[in-house]
Design a protein around this motif. Structure first.
Motif, PDB file in Angstrom:
ATOM      1  N   HIS A  87       7.846   3.362  -0.025  1.00  0.00           N
ATOM      2  CA  HIS A  87       8.734   2.783   0.983  1.00  0.00           C
ATOM      3  C   HIS A  87       9.515   1.607   0.414  1.00  0.00           C
ATOM      4  O   HIS A  87      10.679   1.387   0.777  1.00  0.00           O
ATOM      5  CB  HIS A  87       7.933   2.330   2.203  1.00  0.00           C
ATOM      6  CG  HIS A  87       7.372   3.474   3.010  1.00  0.00           C
ATOM      7  ND1 HIS A  87       7.915   4.734   2.988  1.00  0.00           N
ATOM      8  CD2 HIS A  87       6.314   3.531   3.867  1.00  0.00           C
ATOM      9  CE1 HIS A  87       7.220   5.531   3.794  1.00  0.00           C
ATOM     10  NE2 HIS A  87       6.243   4.823   4.337  1.00  0.00           N
TER      11      HIS A  87
ATOM     12  N   ARG B 265       0.974   7.736  10.814  1.00  0.00           N
ATOM     13  CA  ARG B 265       1.712   7.678   9.545  1.00  0.00           C
ATOM     14  C   ARG B 265       2.690   6.517   9.560  1.00  0.00           C
ATOM     15  O   ARG B 265       3.370   6.269  10.564  1.00  0.00           O
ATOM     16  CB  ARG B 265       2.474   8.995   9.328  1.00  0.00           C
ATOM     17  CG  ARG B 265       3.266   9.050   8.016  1.00  0.00           C
ATOM     18  CD  ARG B 265       3.687  10.492   7.724  1.00  0.00           C
ATOM     19  NE  ARG B 265       4.531  11.017   8.789  1.00  0.00           N
ATOM     20  CZ  ARG B 265       5.868  10.944   8.786  1.00  0.00           C
ATOM     21  NH1 ARG B 265       6.508  10.366   7.782  1.00  0.00           N
ATOM     22  NH2 ARG B 265       6.569  11.468   9.780  1.00  0.00           N
TER      23      ARG B 265
ATOM     24  N   GLU C  23       0.825  -1.219   0.000  1.00  0.00           N
ATOM     25  CA  GLU C  23       0.000   0.000   0.000  1.00  0.00           C
ATOM     26  C   GLU C  23       0.853   1.260   0.000  1.00  0.00           C
ATOM     27  O   GLU C  23       0.327   2.360  -0.231  1.00  0.00           O
ATOM     28  CB  GLU C  23      -0.920  -0.003   1.225  1.00  0.00           C
ATOM     29  CG  GLU C  23      -2.024  -1.050   1.158  1.00  0.00           C
ATOM     30  CD  GLU C  23      -2.858  -1.111   2.422  1.00  0.00           C
ATOM     31  OE1 GLU C  23      -4.007  -1.561   2.349  1.00  0.00           O
ATOM     32  OE2 GLU C  23      -2.346  -0.713   3.497  1.00  0.00           O
ATOM     33  N   HIS C  24       2.156   1.123   0.258  1.00  0.00           N
ATOM     34  CA  HIS C  24       3.077   2.272   0.280  1.00  0.00           C
ATOM     35  C   HIS C  24       4.305   1.958  -0.574  1.00  0.00           C
ATOM     36  O   HIS C  24       5.407   1.748  -0.049  1.00  0.00           O
ATOM     37  CB  HIS C  24       3.496   2.599   1.715  1.00  0.00           C
ATOM     38  CG  HIS C  24       2.368   3.050   2.595  1.00  0.00           C
ATOM     39  ND1 HIS C  24       1.523   2.171   3.228  1.00  0.00           N
ATOM     40  CD2 HIS C  24       1.944   4.303   2.926  1.00  0.00           C
ATOM     41  CE1 HIS C  24       0.622   2.855   3.926  1.00  0.00           C
ATOM     42  NE2 HIS C  24       0.860   4.150   3.759  1.00  0.00           N
TER      43      HIS C  24
END
Length: 441
Positions: free
Chosen positions: A295, A363, A291-292
Motif C-alpha cells: 500500500h 481486509r 505491515e502492508h
C-alpha cells in the motif's frame, strides 16, 4: 468537595470494584458484557469477539445491556432522538448510584454533565453551537498549513535520532497536541503536561477499572481540571487570537453565557478529543501501513489515495471503539423489543467491519470506495466536532512521515493502550532509515 482516602476507596468500589467483580462472574457464565470488561484477550484483539456477537444476530441481550455490531442499527441508534447519551455509572443499580453521588469528587469528568458527551438538548445544543461558531470548516482548513509545518519540524528533529525511536512519543502525540495547543492557546511549556494528562486519563472513559488504574486516572483528571481552570482564567485576563479565546468572548457575549464549570467541561472535551483521537489514528496508521508495504508503494505512485487510506485506517482501527445510549421509550431493534430505560452498547468497531456494508471487511483496502461509511466519529447530533481536523492531521501526518522516511520499519511489537473505549498504541518502536531530505542534500 475533596475526597478523603476512605471516600476515594468507597467511590471506586461502587463505580468500578463492583462492576469488576460482577463482570468476572458474568463472564464465566458467558455473558458478553461481562466478557468485554473482564476478558483481557478482547482488549488485545476485539475482532473475534465482535464476530461472535455478529453471529448471534443483529442485537444481543446481555445481563445488563443490549449490544450490537450491526452497522444499520448502530447508525440508527446514534442518530435517533429515541436514544440518548448516558453518564458513566448512571445505569448501575440505584443503591450504587446513591453511594457514587455521595462519594464522587467535585471534579469534571468527560462522561458526566456538563460534558457534551453526557448531555442532550437544550444544554448540548447550547454548548455545541458555541464551539461550532468558531470551530468552523474554514477555520479548520486554515490550520492545514500549520499541521504541515508542525509535521515537517517534528520529522526534522528525528533525522539524527540514533537507532529506533518511539514514534508515538516523538511524533504521533506531538503533532496533534501542538496543533490543538495552538487552537486553544496552550503555552508550549504546558503541552507535555497535557499529553501526560491525556495518556493517564484516557481510561476515565472505561468502567470496571482496577484500583491502581483508578488512582492514576483520578490523579490525571484532577490535574487536568486544575490546570485547565487556571488556563481559562488566564485567557479571560489576557485573551489572544486563538479559538479558545474566541469561544470565551462568544460565550460572554451570548444571551446564555456558559458558567465557568460549563466552559471548563467544554474546553476540556475539545482539547482532549482534539489530540486523543489523532494520536491513535497516526499510530495505528503507521503500524498498518508498515505491515502492508504494497500500500505504501501504491500511495507513493498515487498520492491522491491518501484521504481514502485515512478513512480505511479509521474504519479498521477505530480510535473510539464503543459508545452507549439509553432508550427513552420502547423501541424495536433488529427484530427485538427494547424496553424504555434499556441501555444499548453501540460497538462501533464491530459496525465498521459489517460485511453487509463493507465487502471483505477485515481486509485493509486503501482503494475501498465506501471506506468513509465508518462510524468512527459517531453520528447525528453527537458527531465529532473535530472530525475534519483529525482527518487533515491523519492525511498530512501519515503522508509526510512516509515521504520523509520511506525506509521506516517496525523495530518491536509495541505496547497497546490500556483502555477499552479508546484503541491505539502507547508505544511503537520504529527504525526510521535514511531521511529523504538528508538524501537530497
Amino acid at each position: 468537595m475533596k475526597q478523603g482516602p476512605v471516600r476515594h476507596r468507597i467511590h471506586w468500589l461502587a463505580m468500578h470494584g463492583f462492576v469488576r467483580g460482577i463482570s468476572s462472574l458474568f463472564a464465566r457464565r458467558g455473558d458478553p458484557q461481562g466478557r468485554l470488561i473482564a476478558d483481557r484477550a478482547i482488549h488485545v484483539d476485539p475482532v473475534p469477539f465482535t464476530e461472535e456477537l455478529r453471529a448471534q444476530g443483529p442485537i444481543v441481550k446481555g445481563r445488563v445491556v443490549f449490544m450490537t455490531v450491526d452497522h444499520k442499527i448502530c447508525s440508527d441508534v446514534l442518530r435517533s432522538e429515541d436514544f440518548r447519551v448516558i453518564a458513566l455509572g448512571s445505569n448501575l443499580p440505584k443503591p450504587l448510584q446513591w453511594v457514587i453521588d455521595r462519594t464522587k469528587p467535585d471534579v469534571l469528568h468527560p462522561l458526566q454533565p456538563p460534558s457534551m458527551l453526557s448531555v442532550e438538548a437544550p444544554d448540548h445544543t447550547r454548548y455545541r453551537k458555541l464551539v461550532s461558531s468558531v470551530f468552523t470548516t474554514r477555520a479548520v482548513a486554515a490550520l492545514r498549513d500549520r499541521v504541515q509545518d508542525t509535521a515537517n519540524q517534528l520529522l526534522d528533529d528525528l533525522a539524527d535520532a540514533p537507532g529506533a525511536v518511539d514514534i508515538v512519543d516523538r511524533y504521533c502525540g506531538q503533532l496533534p497536541v501542538t496543533v490543538i495547543g495552538d487552537i486553544l492557546g496552550v503555552p508550549e511549556a504546558d503541552r507535555h503536561r497535557v499529553l501526560q494528562f491525556g495518556e493517564h486519563g484516557a481510561a476515565s472513559l472505561d468502567i470496571g477499572l482496577p484500583w491502581g488504574e483508578y488512582q492514576k486516572v483520578s490523579a490525571a483528571v484532577h490535574g487536568f481540571n486544575d490546570w485547565l481552570s487556571a488556563h481559562l482564567q488566564e485567557l479571560r485576563r489576557h485573551p489572544g487570537d486563538d479559538l479558545m479565546s474566541q469561544i470565551i468572548r462568544s460565550s460572554e457575549a451570548s444571551e446564555e453565557p456558559l458558567s465557568h464549570r460549563e466552559l471548563v467541561a467544554t474546553a476540556g472535551l475539545v482539547l482532549a478529543a482534539g489530540f486523543e483521537t489523532t494520536v491513535n489514528l497516526l499510530g495505528s496508521g503507521i503500524r498498518l501501513l508498515l505491515e502492508h508495504p504494497e500500500h505504501l508503494q501504491t500511495l507513493a505512485e498515487r498520492p491522491e489515495l491518501w484521504p481514502t487510506a485515512v478513512e480505511e485506517i479509521l474504519r479498521l482501527e477505530s480510535p473510539v471503539q464503543l459508545s452507549a445510549r439509553i432508550a427513552v421509550k420502547d423501541a424495536e431493534l433488529g427484530g427485538r423489543h427494547v424496553p424504555a430505560g434499556s441501555g444499548i452498547l453501540v460497538y462501533i468497531a464491530g459496525a465498521n467491519r459489517d460485511p453487509n456494508v463493507f465487502t471483505d471487511p477485515h481486509r485493509f483496502d486503501i482503494e475501498r470506495d465506501n471506506a468513509g461509511r465508518h462510524l468512527s466519529f459517531s453520528g447525528g447530533r453527537h458527531f465529532c466536532l473535530g472530525a475534519a481536523l483529525a482527518r487533515a492531521e491523519g492525511e498530512v501526518g501519515l503522508r509526510t512521515f512516509f515521504e520523509r522516511y520511506p525506509g521506516a520499519r517496525l523495530a518491536g511489537p509495541g505496547i497497546r493502550r490500556e483502555t477499552r473505549v479508546l484503541r491505539g498504541w502507547s508505544s511503537l518502536p520504529i527504525a526510521l532509515g535514511d531521511s529523504q531530505s538528508a538524501l537530497r542534500s
